[in-house]
Design a protein around this motif. Structure first.
Motif, mmCIF file in Angstrom:
data_model
loop_
_atom_site.group_PDB
_atom_site.id
_atom_site.type_symbol
_atom_site.label_atom_id
_atom_site.label_comp_id
_atom_site.label_asym_id
_atom_site.label_seq_id
_atom_site.Cartn_x
_atom_site.Cartn_y
_atom_site.Cartn_z
ATOM 1 N N SER A 218 -31.668 6.149 -92.967
ATOM 2 C CA SER A 218 -30.834 5.461 -93.966
ATOM 3 C C SER A 218 -29.370 5.875 -93.869
ATOM 4 O O SER A 218 -28.467 5.070 -94.114
ATOM 5 N N ASP A 219 -29.108 7.137 -93.492
ATOM 6 C CA ASP A 219 -27.709 7.571 -93.432
ATOM 7 C C ASP A 219 -26.967 6.859 -92.295
ATOM 8 O O ASP A 219 -25.807 6.469 -92.439
ATOM 9 N N THR A 220 -27.640 6.671 -91.150
ATOM 10 C CA THR A 220 -26.997 5.914 -90.054
ATOM 11 C C THR A 220 -26.813 4.459 -90.448
ATOM 12 O O THR A 220 -25.800 3.830 -90.101
ATOM 13 N N LEU A 221 -27.799 3.923 -91.174
ATOM 14 C CA LEU A 221 -27.644 2.533 -91.650
ATOM 15 C C LEU A 221 -26.432 2.413 -92.572
ATOM 16 O O LEU A 221 -25.664 1.438 -92.498
ATOM 17 N N ARG A 222 -26.246 3.390 -93.443
ATOM 18 C CA ARG A 222 -25.089 3.349 -94.339
ATOM 19 C C ARG A 222 -23.778 3.475 -93.566
ATOM 20 O O ARG A 222 -22.799 2.773 -93.854
ATOM 21 N N ALA A 223 -23.776 4.364 -92.579
ATOM 22 C CA ALA A 223 -22.551 4.507 -91.770
ATOM 23 C C ALA A 223 -22.239 3.218 -91.012
ATOM 24 O O ALA A 223 -21.079 2.782 -90.924
ATOM 25 N N ILE A 224 -23.302 2.586 -90.482
ATOM 26 C CA ILE A 224 -23.088 1.304 -89.773
ATOM 27 C C ILE A 224 -22.593 0.241 -90.742
ATOM 28 O O ILE A 224 -21.706 -0.563 -90.415
ATOM 29 N N GLU A 225 -23.177 0.229 -91.947
ATOM 30 C CA GLU A 225 -22.706 -0.734 -92.952
ATOM 31 C C GLU A 225 -21.242 -0.477 -93.308
ATOM 32 O O GLU A 225 -20.455 -1.420 -93.495
ATOM 33 N N ARG A 632 -17.561 13.812 -92.114
ATOM 34 C CA ARG A 632 -18.603 14.045 -93.117
ATOM 35 C C ARG A 632 -19.997 13.832 -92.530
ATOM 36 O O ARG A 632 -20.952 14.581 -92.813
ATOM 37 N N LEU A 633 -20.113 12.751 -91.692
ATOM 38 C CA LEU A 633 -21.406 12.484 -91.059
ATOM 39 C C LEU A 633 -21.820 13.644 -90.161
ATOM 40 O O LEU A 633 -22.994 14.054 -90.133
ATOM 41 N N ARG A 634 -20.839 14.138 -89.375
ATOM 42 C CA ARG A 634 -21.161 15.273 -88.518
ATOM 43 C C ARG A 634 -21.591 16.498 -89.338
ATOM 44 O O ARG A 634 -22.549 17.216 -88.999
ATOM 45 N N ILE A 635 -20.856 16.720 -90.443
ATOM 46 C CA ILE A 635 -21.211 17.857 -91.305
ATOM 47 C C ILE A 635 -22.607 17.682 -91.868
ATOM 48 O O ILE A 635 -23.437 18.613 -91.908
ATOM 49 N N ARG A 636 -22.905 16.431 -92.308
ATOM 50 C CA ARG A 636 -24.231 16.173 -92.868
ATOM 51 C C ARG A 636 -25.318 16.324 -91.800
ATOM 52 O O ARG A 636 -26.418 16.825 -92.075
ATOM 53 N N GLU A 637 -25.029 15.836 -90.591
ATOM 54 C CA GLU A 637 -25.993 16.000 -89.514
ATOM 55 C C GLU A 637 -26.236 17.492 -89.228
ATOM 56 O O GLU A 637 -27.382 17.923 -88.998
ATOM 57 N N GLU A 639 -25.882 19.870 -91.417
ATOM 58 C CA GLU A 639 -26.687 20.372 -92.531
ATOM 59 C C GLU A 639 -28.139 19.963 -92.398
ATOM 60 O O GLU A 639 -29.066 20.752 -92.677
ATOM 61 N N ILE A 640 -28.354 18.688 -91.977
ATOM 62 C CA ILE A 640 -29.742 18.213 -91.788
ATOM 63 C C ILE A 640 -30.444 19.037 -90.715
ATOM 64 O O ILE A 640 -31.624 19.415 -90.855
ATOM 65 N N GLN A 641 -29.722 19.293 -89.613
ATOM 66 C CA GLN A 641 -30.331 20.118 -88.561
ATOM 67 C C GLN A 641 -30.658 21.519 -89.062
ATOM 68 O O GLN A 641 -31.723 22.092 -88.754
ATOM 69 N N ARG A 642 -29.735 22.093 -89.842
ATOM 70 C CA ARG A 642 -30.009 23.408 -90.414
ATOM 71 C C ARG A 642 -31.228 23.372 -91.328
ATOM 72 O O ARG A 642 -32.093 24.262 -91.306
ATOM 73 N N ILE A 643 -31.290 22.323 -92.157
ATOM 74 C CA ILE A 643 -32.445 22.186 -93.066
ATOM 75 C C ILE A 643 -33.730 22.055 -92.266
ATOM 76 O O ILE A 643 -34.774 22.642 -92.610
ATOM 77 N N ASP A 646 -34.515 25.320 -90.896
ATOM 78 C CA ASP A 646 -35.082 26.153 -91.966
ATOM 79 C C ASP A 646 -36.512 25.752 -92.280
ATOM 80 O O ASP A 646 -37.410 26.600 -92.477
ATOM 81 N N GLU A 647 -36.742 24.431 -92.343
ATOM 82 C CA GLU A 647 -38.095 23.954 -92.623
ATOM 83 C C GLU A 647 -39.054 24.358 -91.512
ATOM 84 O O GLU A 647 -40.218 24.730 -91.756
ATOM 85 N N ALA A 648 -38.546 24.240 -90.228
ATOM 86 C CA ALA A 648 -39.414 24.644 -89.108
ATOM 87 C C ALA A 648 -39.736 26.137 -89.195
ATOM 88 O O ALA A 648 -40.894 26.563 -88.963
ATOM 89 N N GLN A 649 -38.675 26.928 -89.537
ATOM 90 C CA GLN A 649 -38.928 28.365 -89.694
ATOM 91 C C GLN A 649 -39.920 28.640 -90.829
ATOM 92 O O GLN A 649 -40.845 29.453 -90.705
ATOM 93 N N ARG A 650 -39.711 27.913 -91.936
ATOM 94 C CA ARG A 650 -40.636 28.088 -93.057
ATOM 95 C C ARG A 650 -42.058 27.686 -92.675
ATOM 96 O O ARG A 650 -43.054 28.348 -93.044
#
Length: 674
Positions: A218-225, A632-637, A639-643, A646-650
């Motif tokens: 959805s985030d890429t769809l929003r950026a494309i929009e 912002r998209l790069r920052i969010r990406e 953050e998503i990768q970090r999450i 983190d989820e993979a580590q968890r």
């Protein structure tokens, strides 16, 4: 339409192909001749041969603008033949190939169609399998990248994966005419969405993009929009700027046309003024010629008057000489009388001695002679008085002649001075006019060197004409000088002839005086002749006075004519000045109009600059917004990768914990015993 049906039938007969009743029914539809330009074969099976015939028929221009072949079960070869025929077609703008299961060869044929055809606007390829073969779809994307006419493309349900999406995005980066793209229900995934986002960052013309059913986040769809919205804003701003530029260009064109019209009107007015100047110069030259002719006539009249004056002076000199001769003759007569008296007294004395008779006779004769002498004395006194009166009259005539000659000379000098002043005024006026016109032309037509050169050539011609007129004046003066010299020579000849005549007359008078000495009777006759000559002189003097009166009247008439001509010339000069002032006012009004137009043009240019600066600022703002959004998209990406990490580590921690729990549970210890 009938021609297309006939050509279809002819091609079917030549190839031995079945005509297919469905196609003929569509071509024989009565609606086809009523302005409907669509060939609709949807839902009908079209064989390979019919596709080849339709392709060959479509190679030439037809009336069809829409060709609908949806769900026609076209084979790969049939689609290739049909599309090869459409490559050279220049009328079909809409092509619908929905549901024909086209794959590699069909995609290649479509790529060649997009490369060669420059008329097609809409292409529908829904429910095909173009994305199954990567090479064919790459050729299709290359054709789409080089195409400059298509605006709508439908690629729904074509099994396009993330690699096909990358090829399609490369085409979108190079294409600059596509406005609507439908790629719903494909399998592009996250990588395809990212490639589409990169393509949309470079593409500035795509306004509508449908991407549902592609497993894109959805985030890429929003950026494309957002990028689509930016493109829409860009297109709207470009349209506004184009409309404004068109309006401004139209206004500038109108202003240029108005300037051209005003320039042409200025040139017309300048040409008219030039014509008027030429006419005025011609009129002035004609008037100068007339004045010169009048001067020549006046000079000829003055010369004639001077000749007449010289003739009168010669006649007066002759009369003076005659009077002098008469005085000498009178003195001689007196001397002779005294001698006669002496002789008579001597004879009387002698005769007194001789005889008394003779004395008486002599006394009588002496008395008679004395009476006669008294009469002669009276006559001589009267003649002397008349001579004195004539001399007084001659002196008065001389004074009048000198006065008239002085007046004539003064008037001639005044007329010459007036003519010189008028010439100077006319020259100054012409020079002032030329300078004013040259200044106005320099201020108004700085960029019109050709017109200035033409004016300079005309001015040079006018100066040449002036020089020619001055040369003619000098020639006329030289001719007048030569005429004066000739007249003086003629006067010298006439004077010589008059002197010869006077000498001859003097000789004749001497002979007459000798005759008077011989006898008294001859003296009386001579006195009568003198009276006649005096009467003739009186008559001549009267004629001369009449001629002088006529000459005075002639001079007064000439002066009146000169004054009238001067008044006419002054009126014409004032009229020309008024016309020039009016023309100067018109030129000033035109200057003001041009200034207003220049101000309008400058205002429009300022508006253009303001609009361009605003447009640039808006573009810069939007680009900065895009860059900020991308960051912002790069920052969010990140953050998503970090999450995710983190989820993979968890998850790994949970798995390890679960494994340790399971391994450490009592069930694990008792399981082998069981």
């Amino acid at each position: 339409m009938e021609e297309f049906r006939r050509s279809y039938l002819r091609l079917c007969k030549e190839g031995g192909v079945d005509t297919q009743e469905s196609v003929l029914a569509q071509l024989q539809d009565p609606r086809m001749g009523t302005g409907i330009c669509r060939l609709d074969l949807s839902g009908q099976s079209v064989s390979l041969d019919t596709c080849g015939v339709l392709g060959r028929a479509m190679q030439n221009d037809t009336l069809f603008t829409e060709l609908i072949l949806s769900d026609c079960m076209l084979s790969e070869e049939g689609a290739k033949l049909l599309l090869n025929g459409l490559c050279s077609n220049t009328t079909v703008k809409v092509l619908d190939l929905k549901g024909n299961n086209m794959r590699g060869t069909g995609a290649e044929a479509l790529g060649q169609l997009l490369v060669r055809n420059k008329i097609l606007r809409r292409l529908v390829l829904e429910w095909n399998a173009l994305g199954m073969w990567e090479e064919g779809f790459a050729i299709f994307c290359e054709g789409l990248a080089s195409n400059t006419s298509i605006t709508q493309l439908d690629l729904r349900n074509n099994q396009i994966n993330h690699q096909g999406a990358a090829e399609l995005c490369g085409a979108l980066k190079r294409n600059s005419t596509l406005h609507e793209l439908d790629i719903r229900w494909n399998n592009m995934g996250l990588l395809g969405g990212r490639s589409l986002l990169e393509a949309m960052q470079q593409n500035r013309t795509l306004l509508k993009l449908e991407m549902a059913g592609n497993n894109i986040p959805s985030d890429t769809l929003r950026a494309i929009e957002q990028s689509m919205n930016h493109n829409a804003d860009r297109q709207s701003t470009l349209r506004d700027s184009r409309s404004r530029t068109q309006v401004l260009s139209k206004e500038i064109q109108l202003l240029k046309e108005e300037k051209g019209r005003q320039f042409l009107s200025l040139m017309d007015t300048i040409d008219r003024q030039k014509d008027e100047m030429g006419r005025s110069s011609r009129n002035s030259s004609i008037r100068l010629g007339q004045l010169q002719e009048a001067l020549i006539e006046q000079k000829s009249s003055v010369n004639s008057l001077t000749a007449k004056l010289q003739m009168t002076e010669a006649a007066l000199a002759l009369s003076e000489q005659k009077a002098h001769d008469l005085g000498e003759q009178m003195t001689r007569v007196k001397v002779e009388k005294t001698e006669l008296r002496d002789r008579q007294s001597r004879e009387i004395k002698k005769e007194q001695e001789d005889s008394a008779l003779r004395e008486a006779k002599l006394v009588k004769e002496v008395n008679s002679l004395s009476e006669k002498n008294l009469q002669l004395k009276n006559k001589l006194e009267e003649s002397e008085r008349r001579c004195k009166t004539q001399q007084d009259q001659i002196f008065e005539l001389k004074q009048e002649l000198t006065n008239t000659t002085a007046e004539l000379k003064l008037r001639l000098a005044q007329t010459e001075e007036r003519l010189d002043m008028e010439k100077r005024r006319s020259k100054q006026a012409l020079e002032d006019m030329d300078s004013l016109r040259q200044k106005e032309v320099d201020h108004l037509t700085k960029h019109q060197e050709e017109s200035e050169r033409a004016l300079q050539e005309r001015i040079l011609k006018l100066e040449g004409q002036r020089i020619q007129l001055e040369e003619e004046l000098s020639r006329a003066k030289a001719s007048l000088v030569t005429e004066r010299a000739q007249a003086e020579e003629e006067l010298g000849k006439v004077r010589a002839q008059v002197r010869l005549e006077e000498q001859q007359h003097l000789t004749s008078l001497e002979e007459k005086l000798r005759g008077v000495r011989q006898s008294r009777d001859e003296s009386q006759n001579h006195c009568t002749q003198q009276k006649q000559t005096i009467a003739e002189l009186h008559a001549r003097v009267g004629h001369q006075s009449v001629e002088m009166d006529s000459l005075r009247r002639r001079i007064e008439e000439l002066q009146q004519d000169l004054s009238g001509k001067e008044q006419d010339k002054v009126a014409e000069v004032s009229r020309v000045r008024v016309e020039l002032q009016e023309q100067i006012g018109h030129l000033q009004a035109e200057r003001t109009a041009q200034g207003g137009l220049k101000e309008k043009i400058s205002a429009l240019e300022r508006e253009m600059k303001v609009l361009s600066t605003a447009h640039r600022e808006a573009l810069l703002d939007k680009e900065s917004e895009i860059s900020s959004l991308l960051e912002r998209l790069r920052i969010r990406e990140g953050e998503i990768q970090r999450i995710r990490e983190d989820e993979a580590q968890r998850a790994s921690f949970l798995q390890n914990a679960i494994l340790t729990y399971v391994q450490g549970s009592p069930l694990a210890h008792f399981s082998p015993k069981k």
